[in-house]
Design a protein around this motif. Structure first.
Motif, short mmCIF file in Angstrom:
data_model
loop_
_atom_site.label_atom_id
_atom_site.label_comp_id
_atom_site.label_asym_id
_atom_site.label_seq_id
_atom_site.Cartn_x
_atom_site.Cartn_y
_atom_site.Cartn_z
N ASN A 93 -18.21 13.82 1.88
CA ASN A 93 -18.84 12.85 0.98
C ASN A 93 -17.90 12.61 -0.18
O ASN A 93 -17.67 13.51 -1.00
CB ASN A 93 -20.19 13.36 0.48
N LEU A 95 -17.11 11.00 -3.60
CA LEU A 95 -17.70 10.40 -4.79
C LEU A 95 -16.60 9.63 -5.52
O LEU A 95 -15.73 10.22 -6.14
CB LEU A 95 -18.31 11.48 -5.68
N SER A 121 -24.90 6.86 -3.25
CA SER A 121 -24.78 5.84 -4.29
C SER A 121 -26.15 5.61 -4.93
O SER A 121 -27.17 5.54 -4.23
CB SER A 121 -24.26 4.54 -3.70
N GLN A 191 -24.24 13.57 2.79
CA GLN A 191 -24.97 12.96 1.69
C GLN A 191 -26.44 13.34 1.71
O GLN A 191 -27.02 13.61 2.77
CB GLN A 191 -24.85 11.42 1.74
N SER A 219 -20.64 6.41 -3.77
CA SER A 219 -20.06 7.43 -2.90
C SER A 219 -20.09 6.95 -1.46
O SER A 219 -20.81 6.01 -1.10
CB SER A 219 -20.81 8.76 -3.04
#
Length: 422
Positions: A93, A95, A121, A191, A219
């Motif tokens: 993931n 970011l 996100s 996520q 992200s």
């Protein structure tokens, strides 16, 4: 009196020369020389141009290229089927950015706040209230704030670790603010829909009533290719001493770079120093150097190494894993020291005989670094890390400038003598 004074002057002059010669010889020791180069390695690996050796801007691959370049300079042979690299695929993931307004004040990522590494996100505008005052809200714009200092260890772990990783957002909770004792960043392979925001304890007081906030983050969960690096120095026998150290770290978010000087550019620099030292002599045993990636994601690189080994596990006489090796004011800790007492006592005796470090301490098993997958395959192994000194960990302050590495020569000598004794 004049003659006597001349003799005293000559004696003083002679003593000064001896002292100068001794100092010169000390500075010329191979371990002191290696420490100077190791500083340079850490400075490069922890620099802005490597972007925290994470997955933004391919920082982990830039670090891999640098390590391979140094191994070639040191004269080491590739050890993975004729190549230095062992590629493997995994998810991460990433970011890319995170912005937080707190009572209309923009906060700085890495200094004032962090997001849980599994954050997706988000764009949320609302208010934050104490956890004790929180009740389920139909507007889903009211978020609770929990303080580590006010909770038990189990309560804090449930809120800060388990809750942010759930795959389905609870109907009565849109997110949570967490105030730890210290901000520590991380990284995740997946996520979660629930945003968890970590706030600096200097930012929020436990007796607050309400804060307005605006959170915006971006992200992406992606498949990426990382690579372990294998190199070797052929010895007089095919019995193997395996060195390991991970070179990946936590990357960059916004302008916040997590340099990872101590974790683990320090361990990488030691492996590079040991490779250069032993390349100049013919060791008794074959020495293999493994630089792993994706350790911060859950030891993925070392797991991949044990699944697809270029050497027979049964030939590994001993494994030495180095992770967080940049201090040493209070000595070193040896994970598995109590598991392998004969080897630990040997290491401890070398330290005592040579008066190198303040202490060589032992602890039991701990699956917290890259030795673990090998240990689970019954490969005899130590994981060594330094004690004392600076305490920067998984934060933006783990920089080369904050790491003096003053005990690097002593640690290197201890490792060299230990390897030669095996």
């Amino acid at each position: 009196m004049q003659i006597l004074g001349g003799k005293v002057a000559n004696q003083i002059s002679g003593a000064a020369i001896v002292l100068l010669i001794f100092t010169f010889l000390l500075q010329c020791s191979p371990y002191k020389q290696a420490a100077t180069k190791a500083h340079q390695h850490v400075q490069v690996l922890a620099s802005e141009s490597f972007h925290g050796r994470g997955y933004q801007y391919d920082g982990h691959l830039l670090a891999s290229q640098y390590i391979q370049q140094q191994l070639r300079k040191n004269g080491l042979s590739p050890a993975f089927n004729g190549s230095y690299t062992q590629p493997f695929e995994h998810s991460v993931n990433i970011l890319d950015s995170a912005f937080l307004l707190w009572d209309s004040k923009p906060l700085i990522f890495g200094t004032d706040f962090l997001l849980h590494p599994s954050a997706a996100s988000h764009h949320i505008i609302g208010k934050a209230i104490p956890l004790e005052s929180y009740t389920p809200s139909s507007t889903r714009t009211v978020l609770p704030v929990a303080f580590e200092a006010n909770l038990s260890k189990d309560q804090w772990e449930n809120l800060s670790y388990a809750l942010p990783q759930i795959k389905q957002t609870p109907d009565d909770l849109a997110g949570i603010f967490l105030v730890p004792k210290k901000l520590n960043h991380g990284i995740s392979t997946s996520q979660s829909p629930l945003p968890a925001v970590f706030l600096s304890p200097e930012l929020v007081k436990s007796n607050f009533t309400e804060h307005a906030f605006s959170l915006r983050s971006y992200s992406r969960e992606e498949k990426v290719t990382s690579e372990n690096i294998w190199a070797e120095i052929r010895g007089k026998s095919d019995s193997v001493i395996l060195f390991t150290a991970h070179y990946d770290h936590l990357g960059q978010v916004n302008q916040a770079i997590f340099p990872g000087a101590n974790d683990n550019a320090s361990g990488v620099s030691m492996l590079l120093s040991l490779s250069k030292y032993f390349a100049k002599k013919k060791p008794e045993k074959t020495l293999v150097f493994l630089f792993t990636s994706a350790e911060e994601l859950g030891l993925l690189g070392s797991v991949e190494a044990t699944r697809n080994m270029p050497i027979d596990l049964g030939k590994i006489k001993f494994l030495i894993n180095l992770d967080i090796l940049g201090t040493g004011d209070d000595g070193v800790m040896v994970v598995n020291g109590s598991v392998y007492p004969e080897q630990f006592n040997n290491l401890q005796q070398i330290n005592e005989d040579k008066k190198l470090l303040k202490e060589v301490r032992a602890r039991g098993e701990a699956c917290i670094s890259d030795h673990c997958p090998f240990h689970m395959q019954e490969v005899p192994s130590f994981y060594i890390y330094t004690l004392g000194g600076v305490a920067h960990y998984h934060d933006v302050h783990d920089t080369h400038a904050n790491l003096n590495m003053s005990y690097f020569p002593q640690i290197m000598e201890l490792l060299v003598r230990f390897v030669e004794s095996l």
